[in-house]
Design an enzyme around this catalytic site. Structure first.
Site, short mmCIF file in Angstrom:
data_model
loop_
_atom_site.label_atom_id
_atom_site.label_comp_id
_atom_site.label_asym_id
_atom_site.label_seq_id
_atom_site.Cartn_x
_atom_site.Cartn_y
_atom_site.Cartn_z
N SER A 133 -29.77 31.21 -0.84
CA SER A 133 -28.85 30.85 -2.11
C SER A 133 -29.10 29.55 -2.42
CB SER A 133 -27.63 30.47 -1.52
OG SER A 133 -26.90 31.83 -1.03
N ARG A 187 -34.33 35.26 8.81
CA ARG A 187 -35.33 35.55 7.79
C ARG A 187 -36.64 35.36 8.27
NH1 ARG A 187 -32.13 32.08 3.55
NH2 ARG A 187 -31.93 31.07 5.54
N LYS A 195 -19.65 20.50 0.64
CA LYS A 195 -21.10 20.85 0.21
C LYS A 195 -21.12 20.76 -1.19
CE LYS A 195 -23.57 23.62 3.10
NZ LYS A 195 -24.08 24.87 3.70
N HIS A 221 -28.25 38.81 1.18
CA HIS A 221 -27.04 39.08 1.97
C HIS A 221 -26.48 40.70 1.84
CE1 HIS A 221 -26.13 34.73 0.89
NE2 HIS A 221 -26.21 34.65 1.96
O1 PNS Z 1 -24.73 31.07 4.72
P1 PNS Z 1 -24.66 29.69 5.80
O2 PNS Z 1 -24.43 28.57 4.83
O3 PNS Z 1 -25.76 29.82 6.54
O4 PNS Z 1 -23.46 29.94 6.87
C1 PNS Z 1 -23.25 29.08 7.83
C2 PNS Z 1 -21.90 29.47 8.35
C3 PNS Z 1 -20.77 29.52 7.36
C4 PNS Z 1 -22.10 30.74 9.19
C5 PNS Z 1 -21.47 28.23 9.59
O5 PNS Z 1 -21.94 27.03 8.85
C6 PNS Z 1 -20.27 28.28 10.27
O6 PNS Z 1 -20.14 29.32 11.00
N1 PNS Z 1 -19.52 27.35 9.67
C7 PNS Z 1 -18.11 27.27 9.94
C8 PNS Z 1 -17.88 26.25 11.05
C9 PNS Z 1 -18.32 26.50 12.44
O7 PNS Z 1 -17.79 27.43 13.03
N2 PNS Z 1 -19.23 25.81 13.08
C10 PNS Z 1 -19.85 25.97 14.31
C11 PNS Z 1 -20.76 27.19 14.39
S1 PNS Z 1 -21.40 27.01 15.83
#
Ligand code: PNS
Length: 162
Positions: free
Chosen positions: A132, A94, A41, A17
């Site tokens: 993570s 990645r 989660k 990150h």
């Molecule tokens: O670090 P991560 O867990 O890969 O991040 C994922 C994240 C937080 C970017 C994604 O889950 C997200 O945007 N969640 C918020 C809800 C949302 O907007 N969902 C629709 C995305 S299309």
């Protein structure tokens, strides 16, 4: 003013990150590291703890003139980005396995908020396998994660384990 949002769970922040923040920040005047509040989660760290750790670590990296802000959010990333006045969402990729998920998110976010582009950076090679989830798993089982997560994150992880 070019403002980006870098959204994620950051449970916890990894050096992968940090590498994305370091490399993408010169592209923007301001970047909001946006920590998703995702209690469902069952995260290792509360959203407040995650924000605090990120705030402690950020001064250790070089980000030029880009102002970094740490904030948390619930709900949709697209809504948070719009309400923050951002014109971009930053994500790291990645491996090929990330691509499909990231593509779906980017397309959905664009549909929700067409004025905000998702900007992808390829992860640094040395962090291309770092997540993570993997860091937590290895740490919990007593493996070495030094060099893959910031030192300032290792200590709080150790205290969660005890
Ligand atoms: O670090 P991560 O867990 O890969 O991040 C994922 C994240 C937080 C970017 C994604 O889950 C997200 O945007 N969640 C918020 C809800 C949302 O907007 N969902 C629709 C995305 S299309």
């Amino acid at each position: 003013m070019k403002r980006a949002v870098f959204p994620g769970s950051f449970d916890p922040l990894t050096n992968g990150h940090l590498d994305i923040i370091k490399r993408s920040s010169p592209l923007f005047d301001e970047m909001i590291i946006a920590v998703l509040n995702n209690p469902d989660k069952n995260p290792m760290f509360s959203v407040e703890e995650r924000c605090e750790m990120i705030r402690e670590v950020l001064p250790t990296i070089e980000t030029g003139n880009c102002k970094l802000i740490v904030d948390s959010f619930s709900g949709l990333t697209a809504d948070f980005a719009r309400n923050s006045g951002a014109n971009a969402i930053v994500r790291g990729i990645r491996a090929v396995s990330d691509y499909e998920y990231e593509l779906r998110m980017a397309l959905m976010n664009r549909r929700l908020e067409p004025s905000i582009e998702t900007v992808f950076l390829m992860a640094g090679e040395e962090y291309s396998y770092v997540s993570s989830t993997l860091m937590k798993q290895v740490f919990e089982l007593g493996g070495r994660v030094a060099g893959l997560i910031p030192e300032l994150v290792e200590a709080p992880m150790r205290s969660k384990k005890n």
